[in-house]
Design a protein around this motif. Structure first.
Motif, PDB file in Angstrom:
ATOM      1  N   LEU A  92       4.379  11.775  -5.226  1.00 12.71           N
ATOM      2  CA  LEU A  92       5.262  10.703  -5.910  1.00 12.71           C
ATOM      3  C   LEU A  92       6.133  11.114  -6.389  1.00 12.71           C
ATOM      4  O   LEU A  92       7.324  11.321  -6.029  1.00 12.71           O
ATOM      5  CB  LEU A  92       5.285   9.547  -6.325  1.00 12.71           C
TER       6      LEU A  92
ATOM      7  N   SER B 219       1.357  15.372  -7.716  1.00 11.93           N
ATOM      8  CA  SER B 219       1.795  13.671  -7.991  1.00 11.93           C
ATOM      9  C   SER B 219       2.860  13.901  -6.355  1.00 11.93           C
ATOM     10  O   SER B 219       4.107  14.242  -6.881  1.00 11.93           O
ATOM     11  CB  SER B 219       2.733  13.407  -8.814  1.00 11.93           C
TER      12      SER B 219
ATOM     13  N   SER C  40       1.873  -1.789   0.548  1.00  5.76           N
ATOM     14  CA  SER C  40       2.616  -1.341  -0.387  1.00  5.76           C
ATOM     15  C   SER C  40       2.822  -1.896  -1.299  1.00  5.76           C
ATOM     16  O   SER C  40       2.992  -2.905  -1.754  1.00  5.76           O
ATOM     17  CB  SER C  40       3.668  -0.758   0.690  1.00  5.76           C
ATOM     18  N   GLY C  41       3.062  -0.761  -2.686  1.00  8.15           N
ATOM     19  CA  GLY C  41       3.162  -1.232  -4.672  1.00  8.15           C
ATOM     20  C   GLY C  41       2.761  -2.055  -4.909  1.00  8.15           C
ATOM     21  O   GLY C  41       1.220  -2.317  -4.581  1.00  8.15           O
TER      22      GLY C  41
ATOM     23  N   THR D   4       1.993   0.205   5.001  1.00  8.67           N
ATOM     24  CA  THR D   4       1.992   0.809   3.939  1.00  8.67           C
ATOM     25  C   THR D   4       4.061   1.484   4.024  1.00  8.67           C
ATOM     26  O   THR D   4       3.845   1.695   2.660  1.00  8.67           O
ATOM     27  CB  THR D   4       0.512   2.442   3.895  1.00  8.67           C
TER      28      THR D   4
ATOM     29  N   ARG E  15      -2.750   6.224   1.435  1.00  5.17           N
ATOM     30  CA  ARG E  15      -2.983   5.445  -0.669  1.00  5.17           C
ATOM     31  C   ARG E  15      -1.458   5.902  -0.676  1.00  5.17           C
ATOM     32  O   ARG E  15      -1.220   5.597  -1.491  1.00  5.17           O
ATOM     33  CB  ARG E  15      -4.256   6.889  -0.627  1.00  5.17           C
ATOM     34  N   TRP E  16      -1.318   7.245  -0.333  1.00  3.64           N
ATOM     35  CA  TRP E  16       0.208   8.236  -1.270  1.00  3.64           C
ATOM     36  C   TRP E  16       1.261   7.343   0.121  1.00  3.64           C
ATOM     37  O   TRP E  16       2.585   7.258  -0.940  1.00  3.64           O
ATOM     38  CB  TRP E  16       0.133   9.270  -0.914  1.00  3.64           C
TER      39      TRP E  16
ATOM     40  N   SER F 125       1.095   4.225   1.085  1.00  2.00           N
ATOM     41  CA  SER F 125       1.493   3.135   0.513  1.00  2.00           C
ATOM     42  C   SER F 125       2.001   3.024  -1.588  1.00  2.00           C
ATOM     43  O   SER F 125       2.704   2.204  -1.993  1.00  2.00           O
ATOM     44  CB  SER F 125       0.621   2.140   0.071  1.00  2.00           C
ATOM     45  N   THR F 126       1.498   4.020  -1.972  1.00  2.00           N
ATOM     46  CA  THR F 126       2.461   3.961  -3.447  1.00  2.00           C
ATOM     47  C   THR F 126       3.943   4.282  -4.021  1.00  2.00           C
ATOM     48  O   THR F 126       4.412   4.109  -4.333  1.00  2.00           O
ATOM     49  CB  THR F 126       1.529   5.043  -4.434  1.00  2.00           C
ATOM     50  N   SER F 127       4.358   4.890  -2.653  1.00  2.00           N
ATOM     51  CA  SER F 127       5.026   6.198  -2.624  1.00  2.00           C
ATOM     52  C   SER F 127       6.290   4.969  -2.114  1.00  2.00           C
ATOM     53  O   SER F 127       7.557   4.731  -2.753  1.00  2.00           O
ATOM     54  CB  SER F 127       5.226   7.541  -1.372  1.00  2.00           C
TER      55      SER F 127
END
Length: 390
Positions: free
Chosen positions: A180, A178, A309-310, A263, A232-233, A235-237
């Motif tokens: 994040l 993980s 993102s998010g 992102t 990907r990461w 944009s998630t973080s």
């Protein structure tokens, strides 16, 4: 147009940072980074492990692979650490700091607590504006020694944070369960930024000798294939982190830089493309970013940072699963090569009078569009009727 950006408290004229590598090994090369417009640079890592200060030859390879009609390249290397001893390393940085106007950021990689404490303090004492902790080098790193990777990274960050006051950045490995969670824990420790991500460790084999290529062992590999994973990461973080994020991996153009910023990246580290194209690629990448911003009428990077993102990224229950599109073949462009028929698992294409046509069996997957050699196939909107097969 303003390309300036804040990164770990440092003001950069643009978001392009030359990553830790032979490209930044000495003052001569650092000057090339500045002359060609880089916003900052990270000096080639100083390793505590002395054997890593000597690189074998040869140490670079470009691996080409194919999958049917598709081609890919991997930049594969076993480039080791800075050849300098610690005192020489920080003396070179001191000279660079006195000559260059862009931020010069040291990078250290250690295997003992004493090493992390000693080298981080030396960086601070020489006047470095920030420090990058290389815990993820694909050649020799604490991330690949069979330990608890997450906790080892956090332990290093804690002791360095308590030891120096300058901003610190942790360069993360891709091999985290993980990213994040680790980045958030680093933020709570007081780390100022993270790099997402370092390259992976890989292997290639010479089939004639049946031995690993180059030096005979594992090596780092990177390239465009890594780009989407990093997007990907980030944009998630981004929505969950306040610290600075540097995107790293697979950048080959200004459009790639724009995607990283969309992102949520603050800056972008580049390396492989400079090795492959020379330092002159730096202004071309910057010009590409400017062109994107001009087309979109953005005046600053903050105008579009984090826009993709998010919650903008749809989850499984939000995706529109209706049958919205089907393939269509322009008969004027069709050469009856039969590739669409060969790759279609739905048996939608049929041949009639020497040309191919798409039947109602088409599920709208889009693969034939990408594989048609004459670009005769396109996706057309069919009105959003429900797809009974789903």
């Amino acid at each position: 147009m303003d390309l300036s950006v804040n990164y770990v408290g440092l003001r950069l004229k643009n978001p392009i940072i030359i990553a830790s590598s032979g490209l930044t090994e000495n003052l001569k090369n650092m000057k090339k980074c500045e002359e060609n417009g880089a916003g900052a640079l990270v000096v080639k890592s100083l390793f505590e492990e002395e054997i890593c200060r000597v690189s074998p030859t040869p140490r670079f390879e470009i691996i080409s692979r194919s999958m049917g009609p598709l081609r890919s390249q991997t930049f594969y290397s076993f480039e080791q650490a800075s050849p300098f001893e610690p005192e020489e390393y920080f003396k070179e940085i001191s000279k660079a700091l006195s000559v260059l106007s862009i931020p010069v950021i040291p990078s250290i990689n250690c295997i003992t607590d004493d090493g992390w404490l000693k080298y981080s303090k030396m960086a601070e004492e020489v006047g470095a504006p920030a420090l990058e902790l290389n815990v993820s080098c694909p050649h020799a790193s604490i991330s690949f020694r069979g330990q608890d990777v997450d906790e080892t990274i956090l332990h290093v960050a804690r002791i360095v944070r308590e030891n120096v006051k300058i901003p610190i950045v942790v360069k993360l490995p891709m091999q985290l369960s993980s990213p994040l969670a680790v980045a958030k824990a680093l933020e709570n420790i007081g780390v100022d930024g993270v790099v997402m991500f370092n390259r992976l460790t890989g292997l290639d084999i010479n089939l004639d000798t049946e031995k690993p290529i180059l030096h005979g062992g594992y090596a780092g590999h990177g390239g465009p294939w890594a780009f989407n994973y990093v997007l990907r990461w980030i944009s998630t973080s981004r929505p969950h982190l306040k610290l600075s994020i540097a995107g790293s991996g697979g950048v080959g153009s200004g459009d790639d830089v724009a995607k990283y910023i969309l992102t949520g990246a603050d800056v972008v580290q580049i390396c492989s493309i400079v090795y492959l194209m020379g330092y002159e690629i730096i202004p071309r990448i910057i010009d590409g970013l400017k062109k994107f911003m001009e087309n979109k009428k953005y005046s600053t990077l903050s105008d579009f940072r984090g826009k993709v993102s998010g919650k903008v990224i749809l989850g499984n229950y939000e995706i529109d699963r209706r049958h919205l599109y089907e393939a269509y073949i322009n008969s004027d462009l069709c050469t009856s090569c039969g590739i669409c028929k060969k790759v279609c698992i739905y048996d939608a294409p049929i041949e009639k009078d020497g040309k191919y046509f798409i039947t109602d069996l088409c599920d709208g997957c889009g693969l034939c569009v990408r594989l048609c050699p004459t670009k005769a196939i396109s996706m057309v909107f069919v009105g959003g009727r429900e797809n009974a097969k789903n």
